[in-house]
Design an enzyme around this catalytic site. Structure first.
Site, mmCIF file in Angstrom:
data_model
loop_
_atom_site.group_PDB
_atom_site.id
_atom_site.type_symbol
_atom_site.label_atom_id
_atom_site.label_comp_id
_atom_site.label_asym_id
_atom_site.label_seq_id
_atom_site.Cartn_x
_atom_site.Cartn_y
_atom_site.Cartn_z
ATOM 1 N N ASN A 80 0.831 -1.202 0.000
ATOM 2 C CA ASN A 80 0.000 0.000 0.000
ATOM 3 C C ASN A 80 0.867 1.254 0.000
ATOM 4 O OD1 ASN A 80 -2.994 -0.582 0.208
ATOM 5 N ND2 ASN A 80 -2.223 -1.927 1.816
ATOM 6 N N HIS A 113 11.883 0.820 3.034
ATOM 7 C CA HIS A 113 11.299 1.403 1.828
ATOM 8 C C HIS A 113 12.133 2.607 1.386
ATOM 9 C CE1 HIS A 113 7.881 -1.139 2.535
ATOM 10 N NE2 HIS A 113 7.551 -0.502 3.652
#
Length: 262
Positions: free
Chosen positions: A192, A222
């Protein structure tokens, strides 16, 4: 002082962070009035943690929507968000969501905007396990922009997906490379954040996404990189657990009512 009514859809670990924030005075502008989970015991746990006398344990989504909460926090899944979003917005409820993968569906994304405008309601996209939406959006507005999203995970977090194989326990391997739409289709609840970064910048079709599995790796790392003719920005966020996602919801709720918004 005005209290805004709040309801929660999806009552797992991240919802408990929101409940704890209410109890600890970090969300003093809100009053929890309802909780719904497909597992009723989880909704009961949230209500009992905050205030079982004022928080209704809802037996269905319709029952929760009937409360017409000012804000609905959703921590369940993209499918769950798509199931109730339109009805909630039409009733005047605003939504704070972590299930940003739902917005790779162009029809849903466009219709949400129309319905929200018609009923003076909004959907707030929580940053989840990343950040830097401000610089991503700013760089994208400047034009001629490219962006990449690279994530590193441990093999155990990929169990239950089509890319998992036992060799990942001993071998570092890139298990995915594609765009954000392909990523969310393959990993409905695991990327997401990639969709969130793409919506804040170049769009899901243009966001280049890769995922690498590393033996023994714990948590998620990330790395977002965005470039245009004048700007080169890198946002790298490591988190050992998913708790940062729940706290990002708390941050959104605080910003909504704060006279100074970060």
């Amino acid at each position: 002082m005005k209290k805004y009514s709040l309801a929660i859809v999806g009552c797992g670990k991240l919802a408990h962070i929101v409940a704890d924030a209410i109890n600890n005075g970090l969300l003093e502008d809100y009053k929890l009035i309802g909780a719904y989970s497909r597992t009723r015991e989880k909704a009961i746990a949230i209500a009992e943690k905050v205030n079982p006398e004022t928080c209704a344990v809802c037996g269905s989504m319709d029952e929760l929507l009937a409360l017409k909460a000012d804000y609905i926090v959703e921590t369940a899944s993209p499918a769950s968000l798509k199931e109730f979003a339109f009805d909630a917005l039409k009733r005047g409820s605003n939504i704070v969501t972590l299930s940003i993968g739902a917005f790779t569906d162009k029809d849903f994304y466009e219709k949400v905007q129309v319905v929200a405008r018609e009923h003076n309601s909004k959907i707030y996209l929580a940053s989840g396990a990343i950040g830097g939406f401000d610089v991503l959006r700013t760089a994208a507005l400047m034009g001629n922009c490219t962006a990449t999203f690279d994530t590193e995970k441990g093999p155990n977090s990929l169990k239950g997906t089509s890319v998992y194989e036992d060799t990942l326990q001993t071998e570092k391997k890139q298990v995915f490379k594609g765009d954000a739409i392909e990523a969310i289709n393959l990993f409905p609840t695991r990327v997401n954040v990639a969709v969130a970064a793409s919506l804040a910048s170049v769009g899901p079709e243009k966001m280049k996404v890769s995922m690498t599995s590393t033996p023994g790796f714990v948590g998620d790392d990330h790395r977002i990189e965005i470039k245009n003719d004048q700007v080169h920005a890198v946002i790298d966020v490591y988190s050992s657990t998913a708790q940062i996602a729940g706290w990002s919801v708390v941050n959104v709720l605080r910003n909504i009512t704060s006279p100074i918004v970060f």
